[in-house]
Design a protein around this motif. Structure first.
Motif, mmCIF file in Angstrom:
data_model
loop_
_atom_site.group_PDB
_atom_site.id
_atom_site.type_symbol
_atom_site.label_atom_id
_atom_site.label_comp_id
_atom_site.label_asym_id
_atom_site.label_seq_id
_atom_site.Cartn_x
_atom_site.Cartn_y
_atom_site.Cartn_z
ATOM 1 N N ILE A 119 0.839 -1.203 0.000
ATOM 2 C CA ILE A 119 0.000 0.000 0.000
ATOM 3 C C ILE A 119 0.875 1.255 0.000
ATOM 4 N N GLY A 120 2.049 1.151 0.660
ATOM 5 C CA GLY A 120 2.959 2.294 0.698
ATOM 6 C C GLY A 120 3.443 2.685 -0.696
ATOM 7 N N ASP A 121 3.546 1.705 -1.591
ATOM 8 C CA ASP A 121 3.960 1.993 -2.966
ATOM 9 C C ASP A 121 2.932 2.895 -3.654
ATOM 10 N N TYR A 122 1.663 2.597 -3.422
ATOM 11 C CA TYR A 122 0.598 3.438 -3.997
ATOM 12 C C TYR A 122 0.684 4.842 -3.399
ATOM 13 N N GLU A 123 0.811 4.874 -2.074
ATOM 14 C CA GLU A 123 0.802 6.152 -1.360
ATOM 15 C C GLU A 123 1.926 7.065 -1.864
ATOM 16 N N ASN A 124 3.121 6.469 -2.034
ATOM 17 C CA ASN A 124 4.267 7.274 -2.480
ATOM 18 C C ASN A 124 4.104 7.822 -3.889
ATOM 19 N N ALA A 125 3.276 7.129 -4.705
ATOM 20 C CA ALA A 125 3.134 7.545 -6.108
ATOM 21 C C ALA A 125 2.096 8.650 -6.281
ATOM 22 N N ILE A 126 1.305 8.882 -5.244
ATOM 23 C CA ILE A 126 0.239 9.880 -5.379
ATOM 24 C C ILE A 126 0.825 11.297 -5.384
ATOM 25 N N ASN A 127 0.419 12.087 -6.355
ATOM 26 C CA ASN A 127 0.820 13.494 -6.395
ATOM 27 C C ASN A 127 -0.367 14.324 -6.875
ATOM 28 N N GLU A 128 -0.108 15.610 -7.181
ATOM 29 C CA GLU A 128 -1.252 16.477 -7.536
ATOM 30 C C GLU A 128 -1.905 16.089 -8.871
ATOM 31 N N LYS A 129 -1.194 15.278 -9.671
ATOM 32 C CA LYS A 129 -1.771 14.878 -10.964
ATOM 33 C C LYS A 129 -2.568 13.575 -10.870
ATOM 34 N N THR A 130 -2.502 12.899 -9.724
ATOM 35 C CA THR A 130 -3.174 11.601 -9.603
ATOM 36 C C THR A 130 -4.697 11.764 -9.632
ATOM 37 N N ARG A 131 -5.336 11.010 -10.533
ATOM 38 C CA ARG A 131 -6.792 11.091 -10.660
ATOM 39 C C ARG A 131 -7.498 9.828 -10.181
ATOM 40 N N LEU A 132 -6.756 8.713 -10.171
ATOM 41 C CA LEU A 132 -7.444 7.431 -9.957
ATOM 42 C C LEU A 132 -6.474 6.386 -9.429
ATOM 43 N N LEU A 133 -6.976 5.546 -8.519
ATOM 44 C CA LEU A 133 -6.239 4.333 -8.157
ATOM 45 C C LEU A 133 -6.938 3.194 -8.874
ATOM 46 N N LEU A 134 -6.144 2.364 -9.556
ATOM 47 C CA LEU A 134 -6.750 1.294 -10.352
ATOM 48 C C LEU A 134 -6.264 -0.063 -9.886
ATOM 49 N N ARG A 135 -7.217 -0.950 -9.688
ATOM 50 C CA ARG A 135 -6.863 -2.349 -9.460
ATOM 51 C C ARG A 135 -7.399 -3.149 -10.637
ATOM 52 N N VAL A 136 -6.570 -4.033 -11.182
ATOM 53 C CA VAL A 136 -7.002 -4.884 -12.297
ATOM 54 C C VAL A 136 -7.022 -6.317 -11.804
ATOM 55 N N ARG B 204 -8.970 1.080 -0.313
ATOM 56 C CA ARG B 204 -10.161 1.886 -0.055
ATOM 57 C C ARG B 204 -9.845 3.011 0.931
ATOM 58 N N ASP B 205 -9.123 2.654 1.981
ATOM 59 C CA ASP B 205 -8.799 3.662 3.000
ATOM 60 C C ASP B 205 -7.889 4.747 2.434
ATOM 61 N N LEU B 206 -6.915 4.307 1.625
ATOM 62 C CA LEU B 206 -5.999 5.279 1.028
ATOM 63 C C LEU B 206 -6.761 6.207 0.078
ATOM 64 N N ALA B 207 -7.630 5.609 -0.747
ATOM 65 C CA ALA B 207 -8.415 6.404 -1.712
ATOM 66 C C ALA B 207 -9.267 7.432 -0.980
ATOM 67 N N ALA B 208 -9.909 6.979 0.115
ATOM 68 C CA ALA B 208 -10.781 7.886 0.874
ATOM 69 C C ALA B 208 -9.962 9.006 1.515
ATOM 70 N N LYS B 209 -8.803 8.635 2.085
ATOM 71 C CA LYS B 209 -7.963 9.609 2.776
ATOM 72 C C LYS B 209 -7.485 10.708 1.826
ATOM 73 N N ARG B 210 -7.134 10.300 0.568
ATOM 74 C CA ARG B 210 -6.601 11.266 -0.377
ATOM 75 C C ARG B 210 -7.657 11.843 -1.317
ATOM 76 N N GLY B 211 -8.896 11.382 -1.164
ATOM 77 C CA GLY B 211 -9.980 11.911 -1.993
ATOM 78 C C GLY B 211 -9.830 11.562 -3.471
ATOM 79 N N ILE B 212 -9.303 10.349 -3.738
ATOM 80 C CA ILE B 212 -9.110 9.887 -5.117
ATOM 81 C C ILE B 212 -9.996 8.654 -5.320
#
Ligand SMILES: *Cc1c(COP(=O)(O)O)cnc(C)c1O
Length: 502
Positions: free
Chosen positions: A224-241, A261-269
């Motif tokens: 999950i930390g990998d996702y968190e570190n990649a989030i920046n002001e341009k991030t629009r979506l977290l995708l799971r395939v 889900r928690d990360l998405a909610a926390k960052r509003g993405i």
């Protein structure tokens, strides 16, 4: 092969012109009923075939004479072939329930009925009957999907889930990414950058959508930390395939749905899942493990989920996008939606399929019914086929052996190859890029034929009408009746009996 006295150029000279052929009485009659163009085309094909056969040395003088005497019926046969459908029924004896090359899910009977009722006439596709006003085609499946996806066991439900329908799941992913992330970034795990069926690659679809891929983690481990570190002001979506058609086992780690889900909610993405196969019921009841359903996905906190209509859902080819009403509304307003929307046939088929889920009439849904067939049931049918093929041949031929009652039969006559039939254990698979590790125990008809290779035997089965599509494994032709409709067993018997006559 007999030596031809006439040289090849001499043989070519024996061939009539198209014009001459058209003036023979038999062919002229044919032209008066089928039209001159069709018959002329057929005559050309037949003459070209004869020319080829001369070139390859297949025809000598006598054979050519014979062929020319029968040219009228050869042209008639060619006309019949040209006028028959290219898309035709085949018997799927591969045991792959969702075989993409064989058209994936066979439709519920009610879907065919519903298409018949609505497609050959006008319908209220986009028309509100009560008000006489223009309506939306979405409504026809929306109400059923709300019931199927909205009812939680605890009474709590994913808040106002909406669904739109597009041409297939690839289109659903394209529309969702373009709407939610065009010009921005989408964070996705390297372990989920999948290719499905050779033509759907997540990175390629992503590029077409205008979204930029931010790959995180490694093939086997993404935290999950990998996702968190990649989030920046341009991030629009977290995708799971969903890894539909393969598994990564061993030293692996995947961020859990709850963490995402928690990360998405926390960052509003928003969090999106490309599920691929959209099961609408818990497939564990059907003997299939490890295949999350659309409801699992929505309950797990995904904002938008995309899935196919003709995979585990067992309906027509379609792509469904379900999720948060505000996000789905944006996708509906995207002009791409207009280009990707589906027609009345698809709505009719989808509505009838969904209605079968609402009424829990699971046996009416062919794919679900096939999943539920037991090894014993399939074995009984296989035994019956082996028995019937064996018995029939034994009337005309003296030699027939049965090693084990009902399970092994050999048919033979003096002039022919010998067909051996055995009933053995095996596995069926779901296919269609679904549940890669799920195997369903089955019984197989294993065919071998003395003097005929397995590939040749399989080709002969495909040459029948309807063609029977089998598996070839280790020198054996295998028929799995799980994907054969019971009423087609008769056709298999008929096809196998032909081997006794050859
Ligand atoms: C099958 C699949 C697709 C493509 O779906 P189609 O309906 O064939 O377009 C995309 N993503 C995943 C995960 C799939 O399994």
């Amino acid at each position: 092969m007999s030596l031809s006295k006439v040289s090849k150029p001499g043989l070519y000279r024996e061939l009539p012109s198209v014009d001459e052929v058209m003036h023979t009485s038999a062919v002229a009659t044919l032209a008066s009923s089928h039209g001159a163009t069709t018959v002329t085309d057929a005559a050309r094909v037949v003459l070209a075939r004869l020319r080829e056969e001369i070139a390859s040395g297949l025809l000598d003088e006598n054979a050519l004479k014979l062929a020319l005497a029968g040219i009228g019926s050869a042209i008639e046969e060619q006309v019949r072939r040209a006028m028959s459908y290219s898309l035709r029924q085949v018997i799927n004896a591969r045991g792959v329930i969702l075989h993409t090359n064989l058209g994936r899910a066979p439709l519920v009977e009610a879907a065919i009925e519903h298409i018949r009722e609505t497609a050959g006439a006008y319908s209220n596709l986009e028309f509100e009957i009560a008000s006489g006003e223009r309506g939306k085609r979405d409504v026809h499946v929306q109400r059923l999907l709300e019931r199927l996806l909205g009812v939680g066991s605890t009474g709590e439900e994913p808040a106002s889930t909406r669904t739109i329908v597009v041409n297939n799941n690839a289109a659903a992913v394209l529309l969702a990414l373009n709407t939610l992330a065009d010009g921005g970034e989408v964070v996705v795990s390297r372990g989920e950058l999948v290719e499905i069926g050779g033509s759907f690659r997540v990175p390629d679809v992503m590029a077409k959508s205008g979204a930029v891929l931010r790959e995180v983690g490694t093939t086997n481990r993404t935290r999950i930390g990998d996702y968190e570190n990649a989030i920046n002001e341009k991030t629009r979506l977290l995708l799971r395939v969903h890894r539909s058609n393969f598994e990564i086992t061993g030293f692996t780690e995947q961020a859990s749905m709850a963490e995402l889900r928690d990360l998405a909610a926390k960052r509003g993405i928003p969090l999106m899942e490309d599920l691929g196969s959209g099961a609408l019921v818990d497939l564990r009841n059907f003997g299939v493990e490890g295949e999350p359903s659309v409801i699992d996905s929505l309950r797990g906190g995904v904002d938008v989920v995309t899935y196919s209509g003709d995979k585990l859902l067992g309906g027509p080819q379609a792509g469904l996008i379900s999720g948060r009403a505000d996000l789905v509304a944006r996708m509906r307003a995207n002009s791409l939606f207009r280009a990707l929307r589906v027609d009345k046939l698809t709505y009719a088929a989808l509505e009838a399929t969904l209605l079968a889920y609402v009424t829990r009439d699971y046996d009416a849904i062919p794919t679900l019914k096939m999943m539920r067939l037991t090894k014993e049931e399939i074995g009984r049918r296989a035994g019956a086929i082996a028995e019937r093929v064996g018995i029939e041949i034994s009337h005309s031929t003296p030699q027939r052996t049965r090693r084990e009652a009902g399970t092994t039969a050999a048919v033979e006559n003096d002039s022919s190859a010998k067909l051996q039939i055995e009933v053995i254990d095996g596995d069926s698979v779901i296919g269609g890029g679904a549940a890669p590790s799920a195997v369903l125990p089955t019984r197989l008809l294993a065919l071998t034929c003395e003097g005929l290779g397995a590939d040749e035997l399989a080709a002969r089965l495909r040459a029948g009408d309807p063609p029977i599509v089998a598996r070839v494994e280790e020198g054996c032709v295998l028929l799995d009746l799980r994907t054969v409709f019971a009423e087609q067993d008769e056709m298999i018997v008929a096809s196998l009996r032909l081997f006794g006559d050859k």
